[in-house]
Design a protein around this motif. Structure first.
Motif, PDB file in Angstrom:
ATOM      1  N   ALA A 109      62.915 -18.010 -44.590  1.00  0.00           N
ATOM      2  CA  ALA A 109      63.936 -18.243 -45.593  1.00  0.00           C
ATOM      3  C   ALA A 109      64.722 -16.958 -45.872  1.00  0.00           C
ATOM      4  O   ALA A 109      65.909 -17.026 -46.125  1.00  0.00           O
ATOM      5  N   ARG A 110      64.073 -15.790 -45.832  1.00  0.00           N
ATOM      6  CA  ARG A 110      64.811 -14.566 -46.178  1.00  0.00           C
ATOM      7  C   ARG A 110      65.871 -14.234 -45.138  1.00  0.00           C
ATOM      8  O   ARG A 110      66.876 -13.593 -45.447  1.00  0.00           O
ATOM      9  N   GLY A 111      65.660 -14.698 -43.898  1.00  0.00           N
ATOM     10  CA  GLY A 111      66.672 -14.475 -42.861  1.00  0.00           C
ATOM     11  C   GLY A 111      67.998 -15.134 -43.205  1.00  0.00           C
ATOM     12  O   GLY A 111      69.062 -14.647 -42.807  1.00  0.00           O
TER      13      GLY A 111
ATOM     14  N   ILE B  46      47.371  -7.852 -46.364  1.00  0.00           N
ATOM     15  CA  ILE B  46      48.785  -7.859 -45.960  1.00  0.00           C
ATOM     16  C   ILE B  46      49.581  -6.898 -46.838  1.00  0.00           C
ATOM     17  O   ILE B  46      49.451  -6.901 -48.062  1.00  0.00           O
ATOM     18  N   GLN B  47      50.355  -6.044 -46.173  1.00  0.00           N
ATOM     19  CA  GLN B  47      51.280  -5.141 -46.879  1.00  0.00           C
ATOM     20  C   GLN B  47      52.639  -5.830 -46.847  1.00  0.00           C
ATOM     21  O   GLN B  47      53.372  -5.730 -45.857  1.00  0.00           O
ATOM     22  N   PHE B  48      52.975  -6.528 -47.910  1.00  0.00           N
ATOM     23  CA  PHE B  48      54.211  -7.311 -47.930  1.00  0.00           C
ATOM     24  C   PHE B  48      55.405  -6.407 -48.208  1.00  0.00           C
ATOM     25  O   PHE B  48      55.404  -5.627 -49.154  1.00  0.00           O
ATOM     26  N   LYS B  49      56.433  -6.516 -47.361  1.00  0.00           N
ATOM     27  CA  LYS B  49      57.654  -5.724 -47.541  1.00  0.00           C
ATOM     28  C   LYS B  49      58.647  -6.539 -48.361  1.00  0.00           C
ATOM     29  O   LYS B  49      59.204  -7.536 -47.880  1.00  0.00           O
ATOM     30  N   ASP B  50      58.857  -6.126 -49.587  1.00  0.00           N
ATOM     31  CA  ASP B  50      59.710  -6.847 -50.538  1.00  0.00           C
ATOM     32  C   ASP B  50      61.144  -6.314 -50.443  1.00  0.00           C
ATOM     33  O   ASP B  50      61.409  -5.156 -50.824  1.00  0.00           O
TER      34      ASP B  50
ATOM     35  N   VAL C  56      69.113 -13.514 -36.727  1.00  0.00           N
ATOM     36  CA  VAL C  56      68.821 -12.545 -37.794  1.00  0.00           C
ATOM     37  C   VAL C  56      67.597 -12.981 -38.598  1.00  0.00           C
ATOM     38  O   VAL C  56      67.466 -14.150 -38.960  1.00  0.00           O
ATOM     39  N   ASP C  57      66.696 -12.030 -38.849  1.00  0.00           N
ATOM     40  CA  ASP C  57      65.600 -12.282 -39.792  1.00  0.00           C
ATOM     41  C   ASP C  57      65.349 -10.999 -40.580  1.00  0.00           C
ATOM     42  O   ASP C  57      65.824  -9.926 -40.207  1.00  0.00           O
ATOM     43  N   ASP C  58      64.592 -11.125 -41.665  1.00  0.00           N
ATOM     44  CA  ASP C  58      64.353  -9.933 -42.486  1.00  0.00           C
ATOM     45  C   ASP C  58      63.369  -8.990 -41.823  1.00  0.00           C
ATOM     46  O   ASP C  58      63.510  -7.774 -41.925  1.00  0.00           O
ATOM     47  N   LEU C  59      62.376  -9.536 -41.087  1.00  0.00           N
ATOM     48  CA  LEU C  59      61.269  -8.675 -40.651  1.00  0.00           C
ATOM     49  C   LEU C  59      60.683  -9.150 -39.328  1.00  0.00           C
ATOM     50  O   LEU C  59      60.461 -10.350 -39.136  1.00  0.00           O
ATOM     51  N   LEU C  60      60.450  -8.197 -38.424  1.00  0.00           N
ATOM     52  CA  LEU C  60      59.752  -8.461 -37.165  1.00  0.00           C
ATOM     53  C   LEU C  60      58.311  -7.976 -37.310  1.00  0.00           C
ATOM     54  O   LEU C  60      58.081  -6.779 -37.511  1.00  0.00           O
ATOM     55  N   ALA C  61      57.361  -8.910 -37.222  1.00  0.00           N
ATOM     56  CA  ALA C  61      55.940  -8.534 -37.274  1.00  0.00           C
ATOM     57  C   ALA C  61      55.356  -8.744 -35.877  1.00  0.00           C
ATOM     58  O   ALA C  61      55.594  -7.935 -34.989  1.00  0.00           O
ATOM     59  N   THR C  62      54.651  -9.857 -35.634  1.00  0.00           N
ATOM     60  CA  THR C  62      54.090 -10.096 -34.293  1.00  0.00           C
ATOM     61  C   THR C  62      55.143 -10.602 -33.306  1.00  0.00           C
ATOM     62  O   THR C  62      54.894 -10.623 -32.097  1.00  0.00           O
ATOM     63  N   GLY C  63      56.277 -11.076 -33.826  1.00  0.00           N
ATOM     64  CA  GLY C  63      57.338 -11.591 -32.964  1.00  0.00           C
ATOM     65  C   GLY C  63      57.245 -13.089 -32.712  1.00  0.00           C
ATOM     66  O   GLY C  63      58.156 -13.670 -32.116  1.00  0.00           O
ATOM     67  N   GLY C  64      56.175 -13.732 -33.181  1.00  0.00           N
ATOM     68  CA  GLY C  64      55.999 -15.170 -32.929  1.00  0.00           C
ATOM     69  C   GLY C  64      57.165 -16.018 -33.429  1.00  0.00           C
ATOM     70  O   GLY C  64      57.646 -16.910 -32.719  1.00  0.00           O
ATOM     71  N   THR C  65      57.628 -15.719 -34.640  1.00  0.00           N
ATOM     72  CA  THR C  65      58.719 -16.502 -35.226  1.00  0.00           C
ATOM     73  C   THR C  65      60.003 -16.328 -34.419  1.00  0.00           C
ATOM     74  O   THR C  65      60.701 -17.302 -34.115  1.00  0.00           O
ATOM     75  N   ALA C  66      60.315 -15.079 -34.069  1.00  0.00           N
ATOM     76  CA  ALA C  66      61.559 -14.805 -33.350  1.00  0.00           C
ATOM     77  C   ALA C  66      61.529 -15.412 -31.944  1.00  0.00           C
ATOM     78  O   ALA C  66      62.545 -15.943 -31.470  1.00  0.00           O
TER      79      ALA C  66
END
Ligand code: AMP
Length: 185
Positions: A72-74, A33-37, A132-142
């Protein structure tokens, strides 16, 4: 620049400025995983303020009932956006964290599943909201958050992310929803 009462910045923040500040952490929290901080963006007053302005660009103060933030970051970006837009803040939290009655949505992860929840009375039916969220990856959370908002009867007028990992095609899964992302990898 400060006069003791207000703080203003001389230059406008661009997505390129945000991109330069976001730190890539390889193999966190697990190998591959390339985590975006985003903490360097938060720690810089100009970049933090600029990121909020970009996330809510073209949205008029007073035009929304709430900004909904994802755990949580959202929360950090959504709460600041809500303050700026003069509306409420509503949290979508991981299962088991909200104390009152909730709606829940479960979605699949690569290994296992995740469940998000919202208070059943967090929004009135017909409320106009920005997600609002910090990051869109697979989209599952959104998608799960959007389903919660649908169950509550809210009108989702936009979804804003600081970062989009376009190679994971989350945007395709959010088809039909008005998605905005600031920094695209
Ligand atoms: P997804 O449901 O796959 O779109 O994942 C999005 C959620 O997971 C967001 O709430 C992000 O905070 C987190 N996330 C996923 N991938 C990363 C990543 N590479 N760096 C930082 N956060 C991530």
């Amino acid at each position: 620049m400060t006069d003791g009462l207000t703080v203003s910045f001389m230059t406008e923040v661009t997505a390129r400025d945000l991109s330069a500040a976001i730190r890539n952490i390889p193999d966190f929290p697990k190998p591959g995983i390339q985590f975006k901080d985003i903490t360097p963006v938060l720690a810089d007053a100009r970049l933090f303020a600029g990121s909020i302005d970009l996330l809510i660009a073209n949205i008029s103060p007073g035009s929304l009932d709430a900004v909904v933030g994802i755990d949580a970051r959202g929360f950090i970006f959504a709460a600041a956006a809500a303050y700026k837009l003069g509306c409420g803040f509503v949290p979508v939290r991981k299962k088991g964290k909200l104390p009152f009655q909730t709606y829940e949505e479960t979605y699949d992860l690569e290994y296992g599943s995740n469940t998000v929840a919202i208070h059943v009375d967090a929004l009135k039916p017909g409320s106009r909201v920005l997600l609002v969220d910090d990051l869109l990856a697979t989209g599952g959370t959104a998608i799960a958050a959007a389903k919660l908002l649908k169950r509550i009867g809210a009108e989702l007028v936009g979804i804003s992310f600081l970062i989009e990992l376009s190679f994971l095609n989350g945007r395709d899964r959010l088809k039909g929803l008005p998605v905005r992302s600031l920094v695209i990898y």
